[in-house]
Design a protein around this motif. Structure first.
Motif, short mmCIF file in Angstrom:
data_model
loop_
_atom_site.label_atom_id
_atom_site.label_comp_id
_atom_site.label_asym_id
_atom_site.label_seq_id
_atom_site.Cartn_x
_atom_site.Cartn_y
_atom_site.Cartn_z
N ASP A 148 0.85 -1.19 0.00
CA ASP A 148 0.00 0.00 0.00
C ASP A 148 0.88 1.23 0.00
O ASP A 148 1.52 1.55 1.00
N HIS A 152 -4.22 4.37 0.77
CA HIS A 152 -4.89 3.81 1.94
C HIS A 152 -6.39 3.61 1.73
O HIS A 152 -6.92 2.50 1.94
N ASP A 153 -7.10 4.66 1.35
CA ASP A 153 -8.56 4.58 1.26
C ASP A 153 -9.00 3.59 0.19
O ASP A 153 -9.95 2.82 0.40
N PHE A 170 -0.77 -5.99 6.28
CA PHE A 170 -0.28 -4.77 5.63
C PHE A 170 1.23 -4.73 5.79
O PHE A 170 1.76 -4.37 6.85
N GLY A 175 0.75 3.88 7.45
CA GLY A 175 -0.32 4.80 7.79
C GLY A 175 -0.15 5.46 9.14
O GLY A 175 0.79 5.18 9.88
N PHE A 179 -5.55 5.37 10.43
CA PHE A 179 -5.58 4.27 9.47
C PHE A 179 -5.29 2.95 10.16
O PHE A 179 -5.90 1.91 9.83
N CYS A 183 -7.67 -0.44 10.12
CA CYS A 183 -7.19 -1.77 9.74
C CYS A 183 -7.44 -2.79 10.85
O CYS A 183 -7.93 -3.90 10.59
#
Length: 278
Positions: A148, A152-153, A170, A175, A179, A183
């Motif tokens: 990522d 993020h979104d 992840f 983030g 964020f 998650c």
């Protein structure tokens, strides 16, 4: 100074409890043969890093990683096409990856996801490939390893829309606290690389301080992202030791306790014990 930047950091004192490097690239570290893999893993063992997951970013790397995982019991593999390499991703590549994903020592599908920093692949191609990898992870029942970068979104949106696999990691989490909460609320595991040790990464460090102990992993992403104070020098799996110790200080916990909990999370996330016993 130039010579020093080309040298590996010193191998640190052995951790008080072993830990798993949840994401590394042994081929990019210079390993080609079983002997070279063993040399890297022996250095890691000196530092208390007893197992690694070597991760592919293209089809050639995926074949190599799956094979390397059979050379040494300390090595496991993850296979996928990196999002920046998805501009050409068709049936032939999908067939090959699906076959590799079935191998017992391939413990994750990754790294896959979205990368909006580079423009090597159109976003539409990245999204299509990401959805395919999500489905593959579900079909083979293995962890999905997320890349990522500046996405993020959209990453969360795709996972929510497609339905996330039972285990999502992840990789190199980047983030902030908000964020991280989003998650963890979804049950995802966050893996921290050397960037979390950088003193200018305050938002990331705040997130790492908060993440629940059963949702955290440590990785090197070697040969990239060498941890402080050796930033800019070549990285290897043994350097997960430095990141683990820095995380323990950041979270105000005992390094042995954190290493043990991270190891249990890695074993659960990737089914490492089941693979070793099969």
């Amino acid at each position: 100074m130039t010579k020093r930047r080309g040298e590996r950091p010193p191998v640190p004192e052995t951790l008080p409890a072993p830990v798993v490097d949840a994401h590394t690239h042994l081929d990019a570290c210079g390993a080609e043969t079983p002997e070279q893999v063993r040399e890297i893993l022996d250095r890691a063992a000196q530092a208390g890093v007893d197992r690694v997951i070597t991760v592919a970013d293209d089809l050639k790397s995926a074949h190599w990683a799956a094979e390397a995982a059979t050379w040494d019991d300390r090595v496991f593999a993850a296979v996928a096409l990196h999002p920046t390499r998805t501009s050409t991703f068709g049936e032939a590549e999908q067939t090959e990856l699906a076959k590799l994903a079935e191998r017992p020592r391939v413990v994750a599908i990754g790294e896959t996801g979205l990368d909006y920093y580079w423009d090597y692949a159109p976003k539409s191609a990245q999204h299509e490939a990401f959805r395919w990898h999500i489905d593959l992870a579900k079909r083979v029942g293995k962890a999905l390893m997320i890349h990522d970068r500046d996405a993020h979104d959209d990453i969360l949106d795709v996972l929510d829309t497609e339905g996330a696999p039972s285990t999502v990691v992840f990789h190199c989490f980047s983030g902030d606290l908000s964020f991280a909460r989003a998650c963890v609320e979804r049950g995802f595991v966050l893996s921290f690389a050397g960037a979390v040790t950088f003193r200018n990464a305050q938002a990331l460090r705040e997130a790492a301080r908060w993440v629940p102990e059963d949702h955290i992993l440590v990785e090197t992403d070697a040969p990239f992202l060498t941890p402080h104070p050796y930033r800019g020098r070549p990285n290897e799996p043994y350097c997960a030791n430095y990141t683990l110790r820095d995380l323990a200080t950041l979270r105000d916990v005992d390094p042995a306790d954190l290493a043990s909990k991270i190891t249990r999370t890695a074993e659960r996330t990737f089914g490492l014990r089941d693979v070793a016993e099969s």
